[in-house]
Design an enzyme around this catalytic site. Structure first.
Site, PDB file in Angstrom:
ATOM      1  N   SER A 119      -2.021   5.496   1.287  1.00 24.98           N
ATOM      2  CA  SER A 119      -3.110   4.522   1.331  1.00 24.98           C
ATOM      3  C   SER A 119      -3.137   3.850   2.692  1.00 24.98           C
ATOM      4  O   SER A 119      -2.150   3.814   3.418  1.00 24.98           O
ATOM      5  CB  SER A 119      -2.946   3.472   0.231  1.00 24.98           C
ATOM      6  OG  SER A 119      -3.007   4.082  -1.046  1.00 24.98           O
TER       7      SER A 119
ATOM      8  N   ARG B 138      -0.039   1.520  -8.010  1.00 23.55           N
ATOM      9  CA  ARG B 138      -0.923   2.685  -7.898  1.00 23.55           C
ATOM     10  C   ARG B 138      -2.073   2.619  -8.894  1.00 23.55           C
ATOM     11  O   ARG B 138      -2.542   3.633  -9.413  1.00 23.55           O
ATOM     12  CB  ARG B 138      -0.130   3.976  -8.088  1.00 23.55           C
ATOM     13  CG  ARG B 138       0.919   4.188  -7.005  1.00 23.55           C
ATOM     14  CD  ARG B 138       1.774   5.428  -7.262  1.00 23.55           C
ATOM     15  NE  ARG B 138       0.978   6.642  -7.198  1.00 23.55           N
ATOM     16  CZ  ARG B 138       0.668   7.283  -6.086  1.00 23.55           C
ATOM     17  NH1 ARG B 138       1.091   6.828  -4.914  1.00 23.55           N
ATOM     18  NH2 ARG B 138      -0.051   8.387  -6.119  1.00 23.55           N
TER      19      ARG B 138
ATOM     20  N   LEU C 290       0.873  -1.158   0.000  1.00 23.66           N
ATOM     21  CA  LEU C 290       0.000   0.000   0.000  1.00 23.66           C
ATOM     22  C   LEU C 290       0.914   1.211   0.000  1.00 23.66           C
ATOM     23  O   LEU C 290       1.883   1.254   0.775  1.00 23.66           O
ATOM     24  CB  LEU C 290      -0.902   0.015   1.234  1.00 23.66           C
ATOM     25  CG  LEU C 290      -2.043  -1.009   1.267  1.00 23.66           C
ATOM     26  CD1 LEU C 290      -2.718  -1.000   2.639  1.00 23.66           C
ATOM     27  CD2 LEU C 290      -3.074  -0.735   0.176  1.00 23.66           C
ATOM     28  N   ASP C 291       0.630   2.196  -0.849  1.00 26.51           N
ATOM     29  CA  ASP C 291       1.535   3.333  -0.928  1.00 26.51           C
ATOM     30  C   ASP C 291       1.421   4.216   0.306  1.00 26.51           C
ATOM     31  O   ASP C 291       0.602   3.988   1.201  1.00 26.51           O
ATOM     32  CB  ASP C 291       1.332   4.121  -2.226  1.00 26.51           C
ATOM     33  CG  ASP C 291      -0.045   4.763  -2.337  1.00 26.51           C
ATOM     34  OD1 ASP C 291      -0.603   5.159  -1.301  1.00 26.51           O
ATOM     35  OD2 ASP C 291      -0.557   4.870  -3.465  1.00 26.51           O
ATOM     36  N   LEU C 292       2.254   5.238   0.363  1.00 28.75           N
ATOM     37  CA  LEU C 292       2.382   6.085   1.548  1.00 28.75           C
ATOM     38  C   LEU C 292       1.043   6.617   2.035  1.00 28.75           C
ATOM     39  O   LEU C 292       0.754   6.615   3.238  1.00 28.75           O
ATOM     40  CB  LEU C 292       3.331   7.253   1.233  1.00 28.75           C
ATOM     41  CG  LEU C 292       3.537   8.284   2.344  1.00 28.75           C
ATOM     42  CD1 LEU C 292       4.276   7.673   3.519  1.00 28.75           C
ATOM     43  CD2 LEU C 292       4.291   9.500   1.801  1.00 28.75           C
TER      44      LEU C 292
END
Length: 256
Positions: free
Chosen positions: A112, A193, A108-110
């Site tokens: 999220s 993403r 999960l990105d920063l």
């Protein structure tokens, strides 16, 4: 020579130790960072036998445990990486003391949040990330902009944005208020993403993204920063090829 006498390939051994996936373990070996009984390992097909000493960056690596898995409610603001070159705080720095070395199943990105699966078995992590397993990843997504429900429906047929082809995505409008709306988005592929980029292709800005499901595993009632081990029985039911061991622990908070 029996399998026990020959041992296990070191790349696979490292992946089962939670160091990395087998592919990434091979890269670590190629970088000259791994030693076996004090000698640099130069090939991923090197075999490890019981009681051999394996070192990564000169630090001993514990022998693999049986497969374990945790559900973690990742808050936003944490990187899903073991070390961030920009010094930002990571998921793994936020875990409780006493946790074995683990890696994430997917990322999960920063910005999220939501369900992140963690495991001490790198080979299992790699297998569960593959689109071929058919597992659905489901998200609650808050967007800003004008939602065109007809265009949302077309995502189910696959889409192309900025030259990148995306597989079928099921996107449903749940509610809207002014220029803000909540969507439920489900997909099987999980490119980098992907949700954000597809929404951008629809002229929608994602202001919040929460993963609620990864295959049969759900975020459920986990609070932000909360961690819960998946019961061995559930792992056996959902992942019949995965060996399991200790009983599940109760929920714990990571301090976030």
């Amino acid at each position: 020579m029996t399998e026990e006498e020959r041992g296990e390939r070191i790349a696979k051994w490292l992946s089962r130790s939670g160091i990395a996936s087998r592919r990434d373990a091979e890269q670590i070996i190629a970088q000259g960072r791994v030693k076996l009984n004090g000698q640099p390992v130069t090939h991923p097909a090197t075999f490890v036998r019981k009681h051999d000493l394996v070192q990564l960056d000169n630090a001993p690596v514990a022998e693999p445990e049986r497969t374990r898995m945790w559900r973690y409610h990742k808050p936003d603001g944490l990187m899903t990486t073991h070390k961030d070159p920009e010094g930002r705080k990571t998921v793994f720095e936020s875990l409780p003391e006493g946790m074995p070395r683990v890696i994430s199943i997917g990322r999960l990105d920063l910005n999220s949040e939501g369900l992140l699966l963690l495991t001490n078995d790198g080979e299992l992590a790699r297998r569960l990330e593959l689109p071929s397993n058919g597992w659905i990843r489901r998200y609650r997504v808050r967007v800003f902009g004008v939602v065109d429900e007809a265009r949302l429906a077309q995502l189910a047929e696959g889409s192309v944005f900025e030259g990148v082809k995306y597989g079928p995505i099921d996107a449903q409008l749940d509610s809207k208020k002014g220029d803000n709306a909540w969507l439920t988005v489900s997909l099987r592929e999980g490119k980098n993403r992907e949700v954000r980029k597809v929404m951008m292709g629809l002229n929608l800005h994602v202001s919040r993204l929460i993963r609620t499901n990864y295959g049969p595993f759900q975020l459920g009632t986990l609070l932000r920063g909360e961690l819960e081990e998946v019961q061995s029985r559930i792992i056996r039911d959902q992942l019949p090829a995965a060996p399991t061991a200790k009983p599940a622990t109760r929920k714990s908070r990571t301090g976030n």
